[in-house]
Design an enzyme around this catalytic site. Structure first.
Site, PDB file in Angstrom:
ATOM      1  N   GLU A   1      63.030  22.334 -12.815  1.00 27.53           N
ATOM      2  CA  GLU A   1      63.992  23.187 -13.021  1.00 27.53           C
ATOM      3  C   GLU A   1      64.885  23.599 -11.982  1.00 27.53           C
ATOM      4  O   GLU A   1      64.356  23.742 -10.866  1.00 27.53           O
ATOM      5  CB  GLU A   1      64.035  24.297 -14.078  1.00 27.53           C
ATOM      6  CG  GLU A   1      63.698  24.013 -15.461  1.00 27.53           C
ATOM      7  CD  GLU A   1      62.964  25.037 -16.292  1.00 27.53           C
ATOM      8  OE1 GLU A   1      63.104  26.101 -15.971  1.00 27.53           O
ATOM      9  OE2 GLU A   1      62.214  24.618 -17.362  1.00 27.53           O
TER      10      GLU A   1
ATOM     11  N   LYS B   1      66.178  26.729  -9.684  1.00 30.49           N
ATOM     12  CA  LYS B   1      65.475  28.121  -9.679  1.00 30.49           C
ATOM     13  C   LYS B   1      66.842  28.916  -9.431  1.00 30.49           C
ATOM     14  O   LYS B   1      67.264  28.585  -8.216  1.00 30.49           O
ATOM     15  CB  LYS B   1      64.629  28.248  -8.305  1.00 30.49           C
ATOM     16  CG  LYS B   1      63.919  29.541  -8.286  1.00 30.49           C
ATOM     17  CD  LYS B   1      62.963  29.631  -7.531  1.00 30.49           C
ATOM     18  CE  LYS B   1      62.248  31.101  -7.720  1.00 30.49           C
ATOM     19  NZ  LYS B   1      62.980  32.118  -7.223  1.00 30.49           N
TER      20      LYS B   1
ATOM     21  N   ASP C   1      69.067  31.717  -8.570  1.00 25.43           N
ATOM     22  CA  ASP C   1      68.794  32.978  -7.612  1.00 25.43           C
ATOM     23  C   ASP C   1      69.673  34.168  -8.189  1.00 25.43           C
ATOM     24  O   ASP C   1      70.828  34.688  -7.927  1.00 25.43           O
ATOM     25  CB  ASP C   1      69.394  32.801  -6.181  1.00 25.43           C
ATOM     26  CG  ASP C   1      68.768  33.898  -5.359  1.00 25.43           C
ATOM     27  OD1 ASP C   1      67.738  34.526  -5.876  1.00 25.43           O
ATOM     28  OD2 ASP C   1      69.123  33.998  -4.157  1.00 25.43           O
TER      29      ASP C   1
ATOM     30  N   TYR D   1      65.224  29.991 -20.060  1.00 24.33           N
ATOM     31  CA  TYR D   1      64.051  28.822 -19.677  1.00 24.33           C
ATOM     32  C   TYR D   1      62.807  29.014 -20.438  1.00 24.33           C
ATOM     33  O   TYR D   1      61.873  28.231 -20.648  1.00 24.33           O
ATOM     34  CB  TYR D   1      63.817  28.573 -18.065  1.00 24.33           C
ATOM     35  CG  TYR D   1      63.700  29.862 -17.534  1.00 24.33           C
ATOM     36  CD1 TYR D   1      62.589  30.540 -17.516  1.00 24.33           C
ATOM     37  CD2 TYR D   1      64.747  30.157 -16.578  1.00 24.33           C
ATOM     38  CE1 TYR D   1      62.785  31.903 -16.689  1.00 24.33           C
ATOM     39  CE2 TYR D   1      64.532  31.537 -15.791  1.00 24.33           C
ATOM     40  CZ  TYR D   1      63.487  32.314 -15.848  1.00 24.33           C
ATOM     41  OH  TYR D   1      63.406  33.444 -15.090  1.00 24.33           O
TER      42      TYR D   1
ATOM     43  N   LYS E   1      60.990  25.732  -2.673  1.00 25.59           N
ATOM     44  CA  LYS E   1      62.284  26.177  -2.092  1.00 25.59           C
ATOM     45  C   LYS E   1      63.192  25.155  -1.368  1.00 25.59           C
ATOM     46  O   LYS E   1      62.259  24.422  -0.775  1.00 25.59           O
ATOM     47  CB  LYS E   1      61.944  27.436  -1.148  1.00 25.59           C
ATOM     48  CG  LYS E   1      61.568  28.762  -1.962  1.00 25.59           C
ATOM     49  CD  LYS E   1      62.255  29.264  -2.906  1.00 25.59           C
ATOM     50  CE  LYS E   1      62.157  30.896  -3.123  1.00 25.59           C
ATOM     51  NZ  LYS E   1      62.386  31.773  -2.197  1.00 25.59           N
TER      52      LYS E   1
ATOM     53  N   CYS F   1      94.273  47.478  22.863  1.00 18.70           N
ATOM     54  CA  CYS F   1      94.256  45.917  22.753  1.00 18.70           C
ATOM     55  C   CYS F   1      93.567  45.378  23.990  1.00 18.70           C
ATOM     56  O   CYS F   1      93.968  45.645  24.971  1.00 18.70           O
ATOM     57  CB  CYS F   1      95.452  45.494  22.641  1.00 18.70           C
ATOM     58  SG  CYS F   1      95.549  43.781  22.651  1.00 18.70           S
TER      59      CYS F   1
ATOM     60  N   CYS G   1      95.985  42.853  26.040  1.00 21.52           N
ATOM     61  CA  CYS G   1      97.111  43.476  26.664  1.00 21.52           C
ATOM     62  C   CYS G   1      97.286  44.891  27.062  1.00 21.52           C
ATOM     63  O   CYS G   1      98.138  45.334  27.824  1.00 21.52           O
ATOM     64  CB  CYS G   1      98.603  42.986  26.039  1.00 21.52           C
ATOM     65  SG  CYS G   1      98.653  44.331  24.496  1.00 21.52           S
TER      66      CYS G   1
ATOM     67  N   CYS H   1      97.299  45.726  17.467  1.00 21.24           N
ATOM     68  CA  CYS H   1      97.784  45.973  18.704  1.00 21.24           C
ATOM     69  C   CYS H   1      99.259  46.110  18.245  1.00 21.24           C
ATOM     70  O   CYS H   1     100.017  45.390  17.676  1.00 21.24           O
ATOM     71  CB  CYS H   1      97.586  44.695  19.645  1.00 21.24           C
ATOM     72  SG  CYS H   1      98.760  44.797  21.001  1.00 21.24           S
TER      73      CYS H   1
ATOM     74  N   CYS I   1     102.435  40.861  23.009  1.00 16.69           N
ATOM     75  CA  CYS I   1     101.009  40.750  23.257  1.00 16.69           C
ATOM     76  C   CYS I   1     100.713  39.277  23.485  1.00 16.69           C
ATOM     77  O   CYS I   1     101.112  38.381  22.593  1.00 16.69           O
ATOM     78  CB  CYS I   1     100.122  41.181  22.372  1.00 16.69           C
ATOM     79  SG  CYS I   1      98.315  41.268  22.503  1.00 16.69           S
TER      80      CYS I   1
END
Ligand code: IVH
Length: 670
Positions: free
Chosen positions: A119, A121, A123, A228, A315, A409, A412, A427, A432
């Protein structure tokens, strides 16, 4: 039926009929993924039941579908002892280790031929649900395995779990509550809008959701569950495979990918298949669970204090990894947004090498207390760019450096501005360099003016050599200017000039989008183009006129008016016009170019002649949309090599599928 005139008996009968109908459709929709009626019709039936129950409140039972979502806030989650411990599983990470698992078993029960059930797994979080007298009666989290929290009213909101089942024995089912990726992303999107901390992954979000005290809020999270295990009082089936079938017959949602395997070899193929296709799933699976099929053998093998000896999880390689932050840099985007980026010590994550990760904004760095030199856990979930999940503070040496977010910034040196309530500083300098670079890249990008060959590094060179100082300068580039640049030969210079020339004829919808007006995405640009027919009319439109248009809200409208009120933008438009750009809407041509308009595509498996991105591009260029999950609204599922569960789902829902060749035929005819 005139409800008022109903006797109690008649009402009870009608209520019963409606509940059955709702139960049937809930199962079809949430368990079988095979809706039989529209959402609207379904809502009408629920409304009818609700109305009738309000007239005859004495007929309301906790198992009525109207009672899935309790209105009362919860006071807490009483601790409940499990009837039998909810064990966890031993893990393994390689074929060798899995073979050792089989060898261990063969030592205990030498003569038996061992069959398995493999099956996925999931999470999520283990839950146990008890049905008494055919009714959903209690749901408990796994907790420490011996005791868990009573989360009955929260689990009751999971629409795929039946509230009534056709068996009156005492039954316990166990399974995994989880959040599909789509719901997870939706939750995080909403949280980010409210400035709330984001959930690191779907599992945490599911855990957080199960522990909310407001069942209405839990219901809005759209938790789901795969079951399950089943324990029926006084009745035991001979195998796990049969148990899964019984669960299914009783109306529970079992994972459709589960497989009966006659040998360990088949289990290994199952793992191999899913390790490749896991990205196709709508939920997170972190491996497979291998279970000995025979219940008798399971009993003979028994368990250790922690794990059953008859099951193990194998896994998948991690999507998470730990690495070090070697530096933090600030990127300035087209809108002037300052985004911190972590520079990482290179690390492999589900097949690709990662060396940077976005840190989103200043608040995020503060909240997670991220410092230069920190060891961090990074993660890639779904197709999202990698992000820092958490800092491993226990690995700190004291040499880590706190990061000070620059007040100006970094490109610039102009000042930055962060509106109250927002998390992003920008900015303020309109000219710029970083903004210009971002704007240029956006202007030439595929979805905008689509000037092929004008990529990141070339834009960088053009800016550096001052060959381009603003967007219209692209149209005054010539052969002499280009040919001397790095990696630009005579041929590529010529090609680029042709591409630039071609871009002048693009539809005005693309140009509107390319201008980078805030909040004006492609869809809005399309709507504006089709309404105003040309750029001049859009530029002189009033706020009122704009708000009238579907898809244009006040925020968008204001931003458009503001954009065209700026002299530098009107100047820019004039030069573009003089350079010969098309300012008008070519409706007839557009129609012809959107043969896939309104069609929804889902991609599954590996295509041999093109990447997923290329396929997506082709579909979108022709007006189609690519989504990640199959529903009855999907037009086509495009299948490549080793397609995933999406193909199964397409078959179940009767959605047409296209193999690569057929797909190419479809997208290539213009
Ligand atoms: S069987 C004794 N099957 O994984 C049998 N567990 O790490 C134990 N899980 O606590 C459970 N998918 O919450 C089983 N198909 C699956 C599963 C699964 C996810 C979770 C479950 C368990 C944990 C063990």
């Amino acid at each position: 039926m005139a409800a008022k005139s109903l006797s109690l008996k008649q009402a009870a009968q009608h209520i019963e009929k409606l509940r059955k109908e709702i139960k049937y459709h809930e199962k079809k929709y949430y368990v079988d993924n095979d809706p039989q009626i529209s959402d609207e019709t379904f809502d009408l039936i629920v409304k009818e039941l609700d109305k009738l129950e309000k007239q005859f409140p004495e007929l309301i039972t906790p198992e009525s579908p109207t009672q899935r979502v309790g209105e009362q806030p919860l006071e807490g989650f009483p601790s409940v002892e499990h009837r039998t411990p909810m064990l966890s599983l031993d893990n393994c990470y390689s074929e060798e280790e899995l073979k050792e698992f089989e060898e261990r078993i063969e030592k205990i029960i030498p003569a038996e031929k061992i069959e398995y059930v493999a099956e996925l797994k999931i999470d999520g979080l283990g839950i146990s649900v008890i049905y008494r007298d055919g009714k959903f009666s209690q749901a408990v989290t796994r907790g420490d395995g011996f005791r868990g929290d009573d989360v009955t009213l929260n689990v009751k909101t999971i629409r795929s779990l039946p509230l009534l089942i056709d068996n009156t024995r005492e039954i316990e089912v166990r399974g995994e509550a989880y959040l599909p990726f789509q719901s997870f992303q939706k939750i995080n999107h909403e949280r980010s809008g409210k400035g709330e901390p984001l959930f690191a992954n779907p599992r945490n979000a599911a855990a957080g959701s199960l522990r909310l005290l407001d069942p209405e809020k839990v219901a809005s999270r759209n938790l789901d569950a795969f079951l399950y295990s089943i324990f029926i009082e006084g009745k035991e089936e001979s195998s796990q495979w049969k148990n899964l079938q019984i669960l299914k017959e009783l109306g529970f949602k079992i994972n459709p990918q589960s497989r009966h395997c006659s040998t360990l070899k088949e289990v290994i193929s199952f793992w191999n298949e899913w390790q490749e296709k896991r990205e196709d799933l709508d939920y997170d699976a972190d491996g497979i669970v291998v279970k000995i099929n025979s219940t008798e053998l399971q009993k003979n093998l028994g368990s250790t204090a922690k794990f059953p000896r008859w099951s193990i999880s194998y896994k998948f390689p991690a999507r998470q990894a730990t690495t070090k932050i070697t530096n933090i840099k600030i990127q300035v985007g087209r809108t002037g947004a300052l985004t911190p980026v972590a520079i990482l010590k290179s690390v492999k994550l589900s097949g690709t090498t990662i060396n940077r990760s976005t840190l989103h904004n200043e608040d995020e760095i503060k909240r997670k207390d991220i410092r230069i030199g920190d060891t961090v856990l990074i993660e890639r979930s779904g197709d999202v760019i990698p992000k820092v999940v958490s800092v491993m503070k226990e690995r700190r040496t004291g040499k880590e450096k706190k990061f000070t977010f620059p007040p100006i910034c970094p490109v610039c040196q102009s000042s930055t501005f962060k509106p109250e309530g927002e998390v992003i500083s920008r900015c303020v300098n309109p000219s710029c360099r970083a903004k210009l670079r971002g704007s240029l890249l956006h202007f030439v990008s595929r979805r905008a003016m689509n000037i092929e060959g004008l990529g990141d590094s070339l834009v960088g060179q053009l800016l550096e050599k001052k060959l381009v100082k603003s967007i219209p300068d692209i149209y005054s580039l010539d052969y002499e200017k280009l040919v001397g640049l790095e990696r630009m030969g005579p041929k590529s210079s010529q090609n680029l000039l042709e591409e630039i020339e071609k871009s002048k004829q693009r539809d005005v919808a693309r140009l509107i989008y390319a201008l980078g007006i805030r909040y004006t995405g492609e869809r809005t640009a399309q709507a504006l183009a089709s309404h105003f027919k040309n750029l001049e009319s859009l530029a002189s439109a009033s706020l009122e006129e704009l708000i009238e248009i579907e898809d244009v809200g006040p925020k968008v409208a204001e931003s458009i008016v503001f954009f065209f009120s700026q002299p530098e933008n009107t100047g820019l438009m004039n030069i573009l016009k003089k350079s010969g750009l098309n300012f008008s809407y070519k409706e007839e041509k557009r129609e012809g170019k959107r043969p896939l308009g309104g069609q929804l595509f889902v991609l599954t498996g590996k295509l041999s002649s093109l990447s997923r991105e290329q396929a997506t591009e082709m579909i979108e260029d022709l007006g189609g949309t690519v989504t990640s999950s199959v529903s009855h609204k999907t037009t086509y599922v495009v299948t490549g090599d080793s397609p995933g569960s999406k193909l199964d789902k397409a078959k179940r829902l009767g959605v047409p599928t296209l193999e690569e060749k057929e797909f190419l035929k479809l997208v290539k005819k213009d």
